[in-house]
Design a protein around this motif. Sequence first.
Motif, short mmCIF file in Angstrom:
data_model
loop_
_atom_site.label_atom_id
_atom_site.label_comp_id
_atom_site.label_asym_id
_atom_site.label_seq_id
_atom_site.Cartn_x
_atom_site.Cartn_y
_atom_site.Cartn_z
N ASP A 280 39.98 27.05 2.51
CA ASP A 280 41.01 26.76 3.88
C ASP A 280 41.04 25.41 4.03
OD1 ASP A 280 42.18 28.39 5.95
OD2 ASP A 280 40.91 27.39 7.21
N GLY A 281 41.26 24.62 3.07
CA GLY A 281 41.42 23.08 3.22
C GLY A 281 40.12 22.22 3.12
N VAL A 282 38.88 23.00 3.11
CA VAL A 282 37.77 22.26 3.15
C VAL A 282 37.31 22.15 1.81
CG1 VAL A 282 35.47 22.23 3.87
CG2 VAL A 282 37.27 22.94 5.51
N SER A 283 36.82 20.90 1.19
CA SER A 283 36.28 20.78 -0.04
C SER A 283 34.89 21.35 0.16
CB SER A 283 36.26 19.29 -0.13
OG SER A 283 35.23 19.01 -1.50
N ASN A 290 27.92 17.19 3.21
CA ASN A 290 27.57 17.24 4.92
C ASN A 290 26.65 17.82 5.18
OD1 ASN A 290 29.87 15.41 4.74
ND2 ASN A 290 31.38 16.93 5.32
N SER A 291 26.30 19.13 4.87
CA SER A 291 25.18 19.89 5.37
C SER A 291 24.01 19.36 5.05
CB SER A 291 25.37 21.35 4.63
OG SER A 291 26.62 22.02 4.88
N VAL A 464 29.40 24.52 10.99
CA VAL A 464 30.84 24.45 11.63
C VAL A 464 30.94 22.84 11.33
CG1 VAL A 464 32.48 24.45 13.34
CG2 VAL A 464 30.82 26.39 12.78
N GLN A 465 30.16 22.06 11.88
CA GLN A 465 30.14 20.55 11.87
C GLN A 465 30.31 19.92 10.56
OE1 GLN A 465 26.85 18.78 13.74
NE2 GLN A 465 27.36 16.58 13.14
N SER A 466 29.54 20.71 9.46
CA SER A 466 29.75 20.32 8.09
C SER A 466 31.10 20.27 7.60
CB SER A 466 28.97 21.21 7.32
OG SER A 466 27.43 20.96 7.75
N ALA A 467 32.03 21.17 8.11
CA ALA A 467 33.40 21.34 7.47
C ALA A 467 34.26 20.01 7.99
CB ALA A 467 33.88 22.50 8.15
#
Length: 506
Positions: A280-283, A290-291, A464-467
């Motif tokens: 969905d557009g997220v690497s 990021n997590s 969610v923030q990681s995305a």
Amino acid sequence: MSDIANECFHECGVIALINRDPDDQDTGNLLPEYSVNMLYQLQHRGQLAAGLSFFNNALATKIKIFKNNGLVSSVFNSADKIPSSADMILGHTRYATSGVNQIDFVQPYEMRHPILSNWFSFAFNGNIANAPELKKMLMEQYGYSFIYDNDTEILMHILALGIQKSATYSLVDALTFALSQLDGGFSIVIMNAKGEFAATRDKHGIRPLTYAINSHMFGFSSETIALDSIGFGSIKDVQPGEIVSCINGEIHFYNHTEIPSKSLCLLELVYFSNAASSFDGVSVYCFRSNSGHIMAQKEDIEDKNNALVIPIPDSSKAAADSFAYTLGIPCMEGIIRNRYVGRTFINDSKDRKDTIDLKFKVLPEIVAGKDIYLIDDSIVRGSTLKGLIYKLRDAGAKSVHLRIMSPPIVAPCFYGINMPTVSELIAPNYSTYEGDKPVSTDTNAISKEFSVESLRYLTFDEMVQSAEKEMILCQGCTKGIYPTPSGTQNYKIAVDKFFKKKRPKT
């Protein structure tokens, strides 16, 4: 990946390739090789079986299927296993959420018919949450019979019924009908013996499906990595509830009339998808990295000189690297996984220990005397993870601090990940409930069960923030909140059984 890889099943990966010009023989000759290469890229999604379905308009037998149990490398281990040319190909790698390990359950499936528009083949990734209700409807209202106990056969009959209901025997109409009937998380690719193709994704986008276009081909895949590997650029997501058709070298898009909000599978990002893919557009790699950064910001490590970060191979590597980099402490592969040992699902504790010994090697030279920060993607039942922690202790680790890059798994998934029952999950046994919803989990109690000095989970909001973008994730397995009616109903049945077992009548 120690826990989820050994205690969940995930079904599966799908691909499709379409030659835009049937007269372009050069492209037709490339399709079989490309399709096998794409299946290799989706091997991580299913290691039980693989299959390809070929359409060639020049042949009397328009559709031919080649499939078997085993890895892609064993199923397609020689050139004579596949045709030399094709106009269109569907493919599938399987890890079962239903059915048993036999050839009859291997996809793609085929429904033969003397009318070419009614003769079709399809492949399917996911799970139909309302399969029992659909099976009953097909038998009682339409007189269908069933041979196997799996949702793929139910879907085959739903698609056949949709084609019959269409005035033009349209695959788009068949998928429109299917979307109106199916409750679950899935992606579907389908072709008929006229050379027409269509694909769709469930209305919430729970399961992934991507596509790409160039001057010679259309391509579809569960993950971007498969399309990227054969040279496609500008890869896009099929939108939730969207139907895409490819007919006579042209591509068309149809929006289902009732599109609810997205509810993307968080475990696709945490574990299942290849780190080189996007969802969905997220690497996926950036999400995991990021997590790890977000988790590290919670830490206050007193003795960084003795701290060592160790990922459990392989999906935790990006998070572990970022966690360590943020804190300024080393990250090393103190646990080595034997990648030639397949996934094993066993209950006997001795056999489980033997399997852990076979699959994982802890390096005493790396871990002895160290304060280990052990990074994993999730905890399901926890049996494999407990074994690894024991091996770290046995190898001389001074302390073990467990960091999990997802929230506690408190409920089963009914959308394509066959998890244990509620009572077999570790987190519900240490969770407080309001009604049938878990509202908090006692991580201190879980840390004692794992014999670790500390345990910390990433929260749902932190995921969610990681995305780094607005992303709506499914809350089924982490909160008991499901995006579909059948998911909600199945959870109520599952959690009621859990409560009866946990709180027996006196």
